[in-house]
Design an enzyme around this catalytic site. Structure first.
Site, PDB file in Angstrom:
ATOM      1  N   GLY A 112      -3.544  -1.840  -8.345  1.00 52.96           N
ATOM      2  CA  GLY A 112      -3.891  -1.346  -7.021  1.00 52.96           C
ATOM      3  C   GLY A 112      -3.000  -1.904  -5.933  1.00 52.96           C
ATOM      4  O   GLY A 112      -1.873  -2.343  -6.177  1.00 52.96           O
ATOM      5  N   THR A 157     -11.428  -6.527  -3.203  1.00 56.88           N
ATOM      6  CA  THR A 157     -10.418  -7.512  -2.818  1.00 56.88           C
ATOM      7  C   THR A 157     -10.908  -8.539  -1.807  1.00 56.88           C
ATOM      8  O   THR A 157     -11.599  -8.184  -0.862  1.00 56.88           O
ATOM      9  CB  THR A 157      -9.199  -6.793  -2.194  1.00 56.88           C
ATOM     10  OG1 THR A 157      -8.719  -5.807  -3.101  1.00 56.88           O
ATOM     11  CG2 THR A 157      -8.085  -7.774  -1.881  1.00 56.88           C
ATOM     12  N   GLY A 161      -7.669   1.085  -3.223  1.00 60.03           N
ATOM     13  CA  GLY A 161      -6.281   0.677  -3.346  1.00 60.03           C
ATOM     14  C   GLY A 161      -5.336   1.758  -3.804  1.00 60.03           C
ATOM     15  O   GLY A 161      -4.177   1.790  -3.389  1.00 60.03           O
ATOM     16  N   ARG A 186      -3.628   0.149 -14.814  1.00 59.99           N
ATOM     17  CA  ARG A 186      -3.652   0.460 -13.385  1.00 59.99           C
ATOM     18  C   ARG A 186      -3.466  -0.804 -12.549  1.00 59.99           C
ATOM     19  O   ARG A 186      -4.026  -1.843 -12.819  1.00 59.99           O
ATOM     20  CB  ARG A 186      -4.972   1.131 -13.024  1.00 59.99           C
ATOM     21  CG  ARG A 186      -5.146   1.456 -11.535  1.00 59.99           C
ATOM     22  CD  ARG A 186      -5.939   0.411 -10.785  1.00 59.99           C
ATOM     23  NE  ARG A 186      -6.301   0.846  -9.432  1.00 59.99           N
ATOM     24  CZ  ARG A 186      -6.826   0.053  -8.512  1.00 59.99           C
ATOM     25  NH1 ARG A 186      -7.062  -1.215  -8.791  1.00 59.99           N
ATOM     26  NH2 ARG A 186      -7.137   0.524  -7.302  1.00 59.99           N
ATOM     27  N   THR A 219      -8.390  -3.987   2.360  1.00 66.31           N
ATOM     28  CA  THR A 219      -9.332  -3.900   1.252  1.00 66.31           C
ATOM     29  C   THR A 219      -9.859  -2.477   1.197  1.00 66.31           C
ATOM     30  O   THR A 219      -9.904  -1.786   2.207  1.00 66.31           O
ATOM     31  CB  THR A 219     -10.491  -4.898   1.432  1.00 66.31           C
ATOM     32  OG1 THR A 219     -11.363  -4.832   0.296  1.00 66.31           O
ATOM     33  CG2 THR A 219     -11.297  -4.602   2.679  1.00 66.31           C
TER      34      THR A 219
END
Length: 388
Positions: free
Chosen positions: A270, A240, A294, A268, A291
């Site tokens: 996060g 991220t 997740g 999925r 970050t």
């Protein structure tokens, strides 16, 4: 006579300490205090000693994204009303550059070899959020999230229907796959789909690919393997970009963009597009971005915890630790980081499961060094015992 009265009144205001923030000179100084320069500071966090606005800060060493956001923030004097543009376009730059293949198209393919995108933008003045998750076939994830914020009454759109919304808003549909992402997926399948995110299924997910079926064992007898060391978070595997921008009037936006966990199970989502998990902003207090792992971090809403900790009086570095320590109490093998910034531009960071965590800062304290890289050493397992 009137002059004497005004002087007396001004002196009274000074003595009472009621001078407003607007009349107080701003201190143009920010030093991320390294762990070696201040012995009293724990090795888990770094923090500025003074506020300095406007400012842009983001996770990891994505300097180009930060530099663009900083330029946008200063298009008007003091960066006024530019925070949304700064965050959206800063994260977009990372999407376009495919930052470390963990942001944007052409990275982190799922089990079927497809790349999908998650993104969010949050306005700290209105508390409005726009987010997309599992976005397919559209490269401009955070720009689409902005359209969700500005053109709908919703907070999040997901999957194929989010892509349809994006096309209706004028975004072009195109493949997110690249030769690199295809090669990444082929290497993974050739290695018996290792590592992956399955558990309590057969065939054994630790040695073979699917399709998988749930074990018939009663739930009470299942043994859960919570270790996630196969997915250690760090350089080239951190998912991220999280970015915060604050202008001279303390207006705040926070945003994220990610292509998620590599080889994730299709569908999925996060923490990145979840308010309070990937990012959170409140003009009254400040903002935070996160970050890392997740799937685990979103269970604890670490950015909301950080902002609320600052509201309760903690400094940014201390606030960043709150969520990190809470998570590490339950998940010893997780990896992640949180950046917290108060409304005056003071900032701090905390991390766990890595050696250190880099981030990038721009503010007026060092105009000759825009988008400077800084880092913080991470909390160790022993330090994490002291849960906030």
């Amino acid at each position: 006579m009137y002059e004497a009265q005004y002087l007396w009144l001004f002196g009274l205001v000074l003595i009472s300490g009621s001078v407003t923030e607007r009349t107080t000179p701003k201190i143009n100084f920010t030093t991320v205090v390294g762990l070696k320069t201040t012995p009293a500071m724990r090795s888990s966090s770094a923090s500025s000693l003074g506020g300095s606005l406007p400012m842009v800060i983001n996770t990891w060493n994505f300097t180009d994204a930060n530099f663009l956001a900083w330029r946008i923030l200063n298009v008007t004097q003091g960066g006024l009303r530019q925070t949304r543009n700064a965050v959206v376009e800063g994260c977009t730059r990372c999407e376009q550059q495919q930052c470390d293949r963990t942001v944007g198209y052409g990275g982190s393919p799922d089990e079927l070899g497809e790349t999908t995108l998650d993104a969010m933008i949050m306005d700290g003045s209105s508390m409005d959020v726009g987010a997309v998750a599992g976005l397919r076939g559209i490269k401009d994830a955070i720009r689409v999230a902005r359209h969700v914020l500005e053109h709908t009454k919703h907070s999040m759109l997901v999957g194929d229907l989010a892509s349809q919304f994006a096309q209706a808003m004028g975004f072009r549909s195109e493949s997110l796959a690249t030769p690199e992402s295809k090669a990444m997926w082929m290497e993974w399948t050739a290695a018996n789909c290792q590592p992956n995110f399955w558990r309590n299924v057969h065939p054994d997910p630790s040695i073979s690919c699917g399709p998988y079926k749930p074990k018939a064992t009663p739930l009470t007898r299942w043994k859960e393997d919570r270790a996630r060391t196969e997915y250690s978070i760090g350089h080239l595997n951190h998912d991220t970009i999280g970015m915060i921008a604050i202008d001279a009037e303390n207006n705040i936006h926070a945003g994220t963009s990610s292509n998620g966990a590599r080889h994730k199970i299709p569908g999925r989502v996060g923490d990145s597009p979840i308010p309070g998990a990937g990012a959170y902003a409140d003009n009254e207090v400040g903002a935070a971005v996160a970050t890392g792992d997740g799937d685990i971090m979103m269970r604890f809403l670490p950015t909301l915890l950080a902002v609320e900790a600052m509201r309760a009086g903690k400094k940014p570095a201390e606030a960043a630790e709150v969520g990190i320590r809470r998570i590490s109490k339950h998940y010893k093998d997780f990896s992640g980081a949180v950046i917290a910034v108060d409304r005056l531009g003071q900032y701090g960071a905390a991390c766990y499961g890595m050696t250190e965590f880099p981030f990038v800062v721009s503010n007026p304290s060092k105009t000759d060094i825009p988008s400077r890289q800084e880092s913080v050493k991470c909390i160790t397992g022993k330090e994490a015992v002291n849960v906030v």
